[in-house]
Design a protein around this motif. Structure first.
Motif, PDB file in Angstrom:
ATOM      1  N   GLY A 171     -10.122 -13.332  14.628  1.00  8.51           N
ATOM      2  CA  GLY A 171      -9.891 -13.365  16.065  1.00  8.51           C
ATOM      3  C   GLY A 171      -8.591 -12.723  16.517  1.00  8.51           C
ATOM      4  N   GLU A 172      -7.782 -12.246  15.550  1.00  8.60           N
ATOM      5  CA  GLU A 172      -6.506 -11.648  15.922  1.00  8.60           C
ATOM      6  C   GLU A 172      -6.721 -10.235  16.462  1.00  8.60           C
ATOM      7  OE1 GLU A 172      -2.063 -11.335  13.921  1.00  8.60           O
ATOM      8  OE2 GLU A 172      -3.830 -11.314  12.645  1.00  8.60           O
ATOM      9  N   ARG A 173      -5.931  -9.875  17.473  1.00 10.67           N
ATOM     10  CA  ARG A 173      -6.104  -8.552  18.075  1.00 10.67           C
ATOM     11  C   ARG A 173      -4.772  -7.830  18.043  1.00 10.67           C
ATOM     12  NH1 ARG A 173      -9.836  -8.024  22.587  1.00 10.67           N
ATOM     13  NH2 ARG A 173     -11.749  -8.838  21.730  1.00 10.67           N
ATOM     14  N   ILE A 174      -4.688  -6.809  17.183  1.00 10.83           N
ATOM     15  CA  ILE A 174      -3.401  -6.129  17.070  1.00 10.83           C
ATOM     16  C   ILE A 174      -3.521  -4.650  17.426  1.00 10.83           C
ATOM     17  CG2 ILE A 174      -2.563  -7.715  15.302  1.00 10.83           C
ATOM     18  CD1 ILE A 174      -3.074  -5.586  13.249  1.00 10.83           C
ATOM     19  N   ALA A 175      -2.419  -4.129  17.933  1.00  9.55           N
ATOM     20  CA  ALA A 175      -2.343  -2.706  18.243  1.00  9.55           C
ATOM     21  C   ALA A 175      -1.407  -2.053  17.241  1.00  9.55           C
ATOM     22  CB  ALA A 175      -1.815  -2.521  19.656  1.00  9.55           C
ATOM     23  N   LEU A 176      -1.743  -0.821  16.840  1.00 11.52           N
ATOM     24  CA  LEU A 176      -0.863  -0.062  15.968  1.00 11.52           C
ATOM     25  C   LEU A 176      -0.309   1.111  16.753  1.00 11.52           C
ATOM     26  CD1 LEU A 176      -2.848   0.322  12.628  1.00 11.52           C
ATOM     27  CD2 LEU A 176      -0.774  -1.006  12.991  1.00 11.52           C
ATOM     28  N   THR A 177       0.997   1.272  16.705  1.00 13.88           N
ATOM     29  CA  THR A 177       1.579   2.441  17.358  1.00 13.88           C
ATOM     30  C   THR A 177       2.404   3.188  16.335  1.00 13.88           C
ATOM     31  OG1 THR A 177       3.617   1.358  17.975  1.00 13.88           O
ATOM     32  CG2 THR A 177       1.786   1.149  19.517  1.00 13.88           C
ATOM     33  N   GLY A 178       2.941   4.306  16.758  1.00 10.82           N
ATOM     34  CA  GLY A 178       3.762   5.080  15.838  1.00 10.82           C
ATOM     35  C   GLY A 178       3.572   6.541  16.119  1.00 10.82           C
ATOM     36  N   PRO A 179       4.533   7.348  15.656  1.00  3.96           N
ATOM     37  CA  PRO A 179       4.456   8.780  15.947  1.00  3.96           C
ATOM     38  C   PRO A 179       3.240   9.438  15.283  1.00  3.96           C
ATOM     39  CG  PRO A 179       6.220   8.306  14.393  1.00  3.96           C
ATOM     40  CD  PRO A 179       5.705   6.982  14.874  1.00  3.96           C
ATOM     41  N   ASN A 180       2.902  10.632  15.737  1.00  2.00           N
ATOM     42  CA  ASN A 180       1.819  11.392  15.112  1.00  2.00           C
ATOM     43  C   ASN A 180       2.107  11.574  13.634  1.00  2.00           C
ATOM     44  OD1 ASN A 180       0.513  11.777  17.556  1.00  2.00           O
ATOM     45  ND2 ASN A 180       1.743  13.580  18.016  1.00  2.00           N
ATOM     46  N   GLY A 181       1.068  11.425  12.822  1.00  2.00           N
ATOM     47  CA  GLY A 181       1.249  11.634  11.396  1.00  2.00           C
ATOM     48  C   GLY A 181       1.902  10.461  10.699  1.00  2.00           C
ATOM     49  N   ALA A 182       2.041   9.325  11.393  1.00  2.00           N
ATOM     50  CA  ALA A 182       2.685   8.167  10.767  1.00  2.00           C
ATOM     51  C   ALA A 182       1.727   7.452   9.816  1.00  2.00           C
ATOM     52  CB  ALA A 182       3.178   7.193  11.837  1.00  2.00           C
ATOM     53  N   GLY A 183       0.455   7.818   9.861  1.00  2.00           N
ATOM     54  CA  GLY A 183      -0.495   7.213   8.927  1.00  2.00           C
ATOM     55  C   GLY A 183      -1.359   6.126   9.531  1.00  2.00           C
ATOM     56  N   LYS A 184      -1.468   6.121  10.847  1.00  2.00           N
ATOM     57  CA  LYS A 184      -2.255   5.065  11.507  1.00  2.00           C
ATOM     58  C   LYS A 184      -3.740   5.191  11.159  1.00  2.00           C
ATOM     59  CE  LYS A 184      -0.863   6.352  15.651  1.00  2.00           C
ATOM     60  NZ  LYS A 184       0.008   7.498  15.304  1.00  2.00           N
ATOM     61  N   SER A 185      -4.292   6.420  11.339  1.00  2.00           N
ATOM     62  CA  SER A 185      -5.708   6.620  11.002  1.00  2.00           C
ATOM     63  C   SER A 185      -5.931   6.416   9.509  1.00  2.00           C
ATOM     64  CB  SER A 185      -6.161   8.020  11.388  1.00  2.00           C
ATOM     65  OG  SER A 185      -6.016   8.222  12.762  1.00  2.00           O
ATOM     66  N   THR A 186      -4.967   6.904   8.710  1.00  2.00           N
ATOM     67  CA  THR A 186      -5.058   6.738   7.267  1.00  2.00           C
ATOM     68  C   THR A 186      -5.206   5.264   6.900  1.00  2.00           C
ATOM     69  OG1 THR A 186      -3.617   8.648   7.058  1.00  2.00           O
ATOM     70  CG2 THR A 186      -3.882   7.289   5.098  1.00  2.00           C
ATOM     71  N   ILE A 193       0.827  -1.208   0.000  1.00  2.00           N
ATOM     72  CA  ILE A 193       0.000   0.000   0.000  1.00  2.00           C
ATOM     73  C   ILE A 193       0.866   1.264   0.000  1.00  2.00           C
ATOM     74  CG2 ILE A 193      -1.664   1.351   1.354  1.00  2.00           C
ATOM     75  CD1 ILE A 193      -2.927  -1.136   0.271  1.00  2.00           C
ATOM     76  N   ARG A 194       0.559   2.138  -0.964  1.00  2.00           N
ATOM     77  CA  ARG A 194       1.206   3.448  -0.967  1.00  2.00           C
ATOM     78  C   ARG A 194       0.105   4.491  -0.950  1.00  2.00           C
ATOM     79  NH1 ARG A 194       3.667   7.481  -4.095  1.00  2.00           N
ATOM     80  NH2 ARG A 194       2.525   6.821  -5.945  1.00  2.00           N
ATOM     81  N   PHE A 195       0.224   5.459  -0.054  1.00  2.00           N
ATOM     82  CA  PHE A 195      -0.773   6.515   0.003  1.00  2.00           C
ATOM     83  C   PHE A 195      -0.118   7.837   0.356  1.00  2.00           C
ATOM     84  CE2 PHE A 195      -3.848   9.332   1.865  1.00  2.00           C
ATOM     85  CZ  PHE A 195      -4.929   9.208   1.004  1.00  2.00           C
ATOM     86  N   ALA A 196      -0.472   8.873  -0.419  1.00  2.63           N
ATOM     87  CA  ALA A 196       0.015  10.218  -0.116  1.00  2.63           C
ATOM     88  C   ALA A 196      -1.160  11.175  -0.197  1.00  2.63           C
ATOM     89  CB  ALA A 196       1.085  10.627  -1.122  1.00  2.63           C
ATOM     90  N   TYR A 197      -1.228  12.108   0.748  1.00  5.00           N
ATOM     91  CA  TYR A 197      -2.212  13.191   0.628  1.00  5.00           C
ATOM     92  C   TYR A 197      -1.695  14.163  -0.416  1.00  5.00           C
ATOM     93  CZ  TYR A 197      -4.541  11.368   4.739  1.00  5.00           C
ATOM     94  OH  TYR A 197      -5.221  10.561   5.597  1.00  5.00           O
ATOM     95  N   PRO A 198      -2.613  14.838  -1.142  1.00  2.56           N
ATOM     96  CA  PRO A 198      -2.197  15.703  -2.244  1.00  2.56           C
ATOM     97  C   PRO A 198      -1.094  16.682  -1.835  1.00  2.56           C
ATOM     98  CG  PRO A 198      -4.597  15.624  -2.095  1.00  2.56           C
ATOM     99  CD  PRO A 198      -4.069  14.827  -0.952  1.00  2.56           C
ATOM    100  N   HIS A 216      -8.644   4.030   7.521  1.00  6.16           N
ATOM    101  CA  HIS A 216      -9.563   4.548   6.503  1.00  6.16           C
ATOM    102  C   HIS A 216      -9.390   3.810   5.174  1.00  6.16           C
ATOM    103  CE1 HIS A 216     -10.955   8.510   8.507  1.00  6.16           C
ATOM    104  NE2 HIS A 216     -10.613   7.627   9.417  1.00  6.16           N
ATOM    105  N   ILE A 217      -8.148   3.417   4.869  1.00 10.81           N
ATOM    106  CA  ILE A 217      -7.921   2.645   3.642  1.00 10.81           C
ATOM    107  C   ILE A 217      -8.571   1.265   3.755  1.00 10.81           C
ATOM    108  CG2 ILE A 217      -6.119   1.424   2.336  1.00 10.81           C
ATOM    109  CD1 ILE A 217      -4.385   3.927   2.674  1.00 10.81           C
ATOM    110  N   MET A 218      -8.510   0.677   4.961  1.00 10.65           N
ATOM    111  CA  MET A 218      -9.068  -0.668   5.142  1.00 10.65           C
ATOM    112  C   MET A 218     -10.573  -0.716   4.861  1.00 10.65           C
ATOM    113  SD  MET A 218      -6.924  -1.856   8.512  1.00 10.65           S
ATOM    114  CE  MET A 218      -7.519  -3.525   8.684  1.00 10.65           C
ATOM    115  N   VAL A 219     -11.296   0.385   5.152  1.00  8.42           N
ATOM    116  CA  VAL A 219     -12.733   0.374   4.887  1.00  8.42           C
ATOM    117  C   VAL A 219     -13.099   1.179   3.634  1.00  8.42           C
ATOM    118  CG1 VAL A 219     -13.416  -0.053   7.264  1.00  8.42           C
ATOM    119  CG2 VAL A 219     -13.149   2.303   6.471  1.00  8.42           C
ATOM    120  N   GLY A 220     -12.074   1.595   2.873  1.00 10.40           N
ATOM    121  CA  GLY A 220     -12.353   2.214   1.582  1.00 10.40           C
ATOM    122  C   GLY A 220     -12.750   3.674   1.631  1.00 10.40           C
ATOM    123  N   LEU A 221     -12.548   4.344   2.772  1.00 12.55           N
ATOM    124  CA  LEU A 221     -12.821   5.778   2.797  1.00 12.55           C
ATOM    125  C   LEU A 221     -11.732   6.526   2.050  1.00 12.55           C
ATOM    126  CD1 LEU A 221     -13.979   6.176   6.502  1.00 12.55           C
ATOM    127  CD2 LEU A 221     -15.402   6.322   4.450  1.00 12.55           C
TER     128      LEU A 221
END
Lengths: 257, 228
Positions: free
Chosen positions: B31-46, B10-15, B49-54
C-alpha cells in the motif's frame, strides 16, 4: 469482433463489406486461380465483366480504383508491347524489320485481361479489408502464426518508424540540411537510415521487455469471433457458380475452336 | 505491514560505463506509494527494470513478495504481481486491437478466453475506456495510448504498479484523468516523475536517486497526498 477502424472504411458500405473476411479471401483466391487457367478471349472478357460487377457491388469508387489498375498496367506495358514481336505466328504488322504476330497480340490481350480481372477482384474483396481484419482472417485460415504476427508487427510499427523518420528529417531541415548530389548529403542520409535502424532495434528490445513483463512465453493469442452467416453462404454459392461457369464456358469455347 | 520489495546493496553498470546504481537500498511496503526523482541518467528506469528482473544487478539482492529472486523463472511471478508501465506506450501496445492488448497478459497467465473477455471488459470499465475496446491500437491518440497501456497492466491484477514517467507528454485534461485514476487505485506505487504536482497528487513519499543511491525520504507535507 467488428474492429473499429475509421480510416479503412472510407468508401461506403456495400453488401460485400458485410461478408465474412475469410470468405472474401478464399473467394478472391479461387477466382484468381480460375482466371489464370482460362484461355479463351470470350471467357476472359466475361471474367473481367464479373470482376467489374464485384467492384460495383463492393461500392469501390470507380475513378481511384481504375487509376490503380492503370498503374499496374503501366508496369506490364513493356511486356505487352513486346509480346506481338516475340511470339512467332501469322504476321499482321511489319515495322523496320520486326514483325508483329496475331498470336502474340492475342497473348498480350489475354495477359492484360487476366491481370486486370484478378486485381479488380482482389481490390474489391480483400483490398477493402483493413490490415488488422485481414491478419485475423488469415490466422483463422491457418496461415502460419509467425507470418501473421509479422504482418501485425509491420502494420503496428511502420507508422511509428515513419514518424521517427519524419522527426529526424525535420530536425535535419531545421539545421539547414538540403539534399544535393554531394558526399555530405549521402553521408547524412546514411546516418539517418543507420539511426532509424538503431532506434528500431532498441525499440524492438523494449517491446520484448514489455511483453515479458506481461508473461509472454512465445505464444500469441488472437481474439475474434468471425462467423459465417446466410449472406456468406449465398456469396459462396455465387462464387462457386461463377467459377464453374467460367471454366465450362472456357471448355466449350476451346472445343469449338 | 508485509514487505513487497526489499532491494539491498544493488550495484548495476551498463557495459563499459561507470555504475549507475551503487549500493542502493529500497523497501516497499504494502500500500505504500513512493515517487522517485533524480537527474536524467540517474538510473530511475534501470531500477524499475531491476525490480521486475529485466536487468540483473551485478551485486546486491532483490527480495520480492517474500522470496529472493535471482533467475528468470523466479521473476515470472514478480512480473505478474508488479506491473511495469513503460515510458513510451508504443513500446507497450503491440497487439492489433485494444481488447487483444489487454487480453495478452491474462492469456499468458493461462486464463480461459471467457474469463479473459470478462477481465478485458471489467478493466476497460474501471478506467472508463469501454468505448476504445475494439479500436486499433496504433490509431489511438497519445493520451488514449497511455491510459490503455495502464489498462493492459491492471488486467494482470498486480499488487504493485511501477510507472515510468506516466504523466509525460499528456495534456492537462488527460493528466488530470490519470491522476484521478491513480488516486483511486488501491495498489502500492512506485512512480518516476519529474512533475512535482503529479508526484504530490499520487504518492505519499518521495526519494531522490543520486550518485547511485537513494537519498533520504521526504514525506510530502500537507495537501494532495492520498492515503491508500
Amino acid at each position: 469482433m467488428h474492429i473499429v477502424d475509421a480510416l479503412s472504411d472510407r468508401a461506403g458500405h456495400g453488401s460485400i463489406r458485410m461478408l465474412d473476411p475469410r470468405l472474401r479471401i478464399m473467394a478472391a483466391a479461387l477466382f484468381a486461380l480460375v482466371v489464370v487457367s482460362l484461355s479463351g478471349l470470350a471467357t476472359l472478357f466475361t471474367a473481367v465483366g464479373l470482376a467489374l460487377s464485384v467492384m460495383l457491388a463492393a461500392r469501390l469508387p470507380a475513378g481511384p480504383t481504375l487509376r490503380r489498375m492503370a498503374a499496374m498496367d503501366g508496369f506490364m506495358l513493356l511486356i505487352l508491347v513486346l509480346l506481338p514481336f516475340t511470339v512467332p505466328g501469322t504476321p499482321i504488322v511489319e515495322w523496320g524489320g520486326f514483325t508483329a504476330s496475331a498470336e502474340g497480340l492475342v497473348k498480350a490481350v489475354e495477359i492484360l485481361l487476366k491481370a486486370n480481372a484478378v486485381v479488380l477482384v482482389l481490390l474489391a474483396l480483400v483490398g477493402s479489408l483493413d490490415a488488422v481484419t485481414l491478419g485475423h482472417a488469415l490466422a483463422r485460415l491457418r496461415m502460419p502464426a509467425n507470418l501473421v504476427q509479422l504482418l501485425f508487427f509491420t502494420v503496428r510499427y511502420i507508422g511509428v518508424i515513419g514518424e521517427e523518420y519524419a522527426r529526424l528529417r525535420t530536425a535535419m531541415r531545421a539545421r539547414g540540411f538540403r539534399p544535393a548530389n554531394t558526399l555530405h548529403t549521402y553521408r547524412s542520409i546514411g546516418y539517418l537510415v543507420g539511426m532509424l535502424l538503431v532506434h528500431s532495434l532498441e525499440r524492438s528490445e523494449r517491446i520484448l521487455a514489455a511483453m515479458r513483463c506481461r508473461g509472454f512465453q512465445g505464444r500469441f493469442h488472437l481474439l475474434d469471433d468471425f462467423a459465417y452467416g446466410r449472406a456468406d453462404a449465398l456469396f459462396a454459392g455465387l462464387t462457386a457458380v461463377a467459377c464453374t461457369g467460367l471454366l465450362m464456358m472456357d471448355l466449350t469455347y476451346a472445343a469449338a475452336v | 505491514m508485509p514487505l513487497l520489495f526489499e532491494l539491498t546493496g544493488i550495484r548495476f553498470a551498463y557495459p563499459g560505463r561507470p555504475p549507475v546504481l551503487n549500493g542502493l537500498n529500497l523497501r516497499l511496503d504494502e500500500g505504500e506509494r513512493i515517487a522517485l526523482t533524480g537527474p536524467n541518467g540517474a538510473g530511475k528506469s534501470t531500477l524499475l527494470h531491476i525490480m521486475v528482473g529485466l536487468l540483473r544487478p551485478q551485486a546486491g539482492t532483490v527480495v520480492a513478495f517474500g522470496a529472493p529472486r535471482r533467475n528468470e523463472r523466479e521473476f515470472h511471478e514478480v512480473r505478474r504481481r508488479a506491473g511495469l508501465v513503460f515510458q513510451d506506450p508504443d513500446d507497450q501496445l503491440f497487439c492489433p486491437t485494444v481488447a487483444e492488448d489487454i487480453a495478452f497478459g491474462p492469456l499468458n497467465l493461462g486464463r480461459s478466453t471467457a474469463e479473459v473477455l470478462e477481465i478485458v471488459d471489467r478493466t476497460l470499465a474501471r478506467l472508463d475506456l469501454s468505448h476504445l475496446r475494439d479500436r486499433v491500437t496504433h490509431k489511438l491518440s497519445g493520451g488514449e495510448k497511455r491510459l490503455v497501456s495502464l489498462a493492459t497492466v491492471l488486467a494482470m491484477e498486480p499488487d504493485v504498479l511501477l510507472l515510468d514517467e506516466p504523466g509525460n507528454g499528456l495534456d492537462e485534461k488527460t493528466r488530470g484523468r490519470l491522476v484521478r485514476i491513480l488516486s483511486e487505485l488501491p495498489h502500492a506505487l512506485v512512480v518516476i516523475s519529474h512533475d512535482a504536482s503529479f508526484r504530490r497528487a499520487v504518492t505519499s513519499h518521495q526519494y531522490r536517486l543520486h550518485d547511485g543511491r537513494i537519498g533520504p525520504s521526504a514525506t510530502h507535507v500537507g495537501g494532495g497526498a492520498v492515503e491508500p
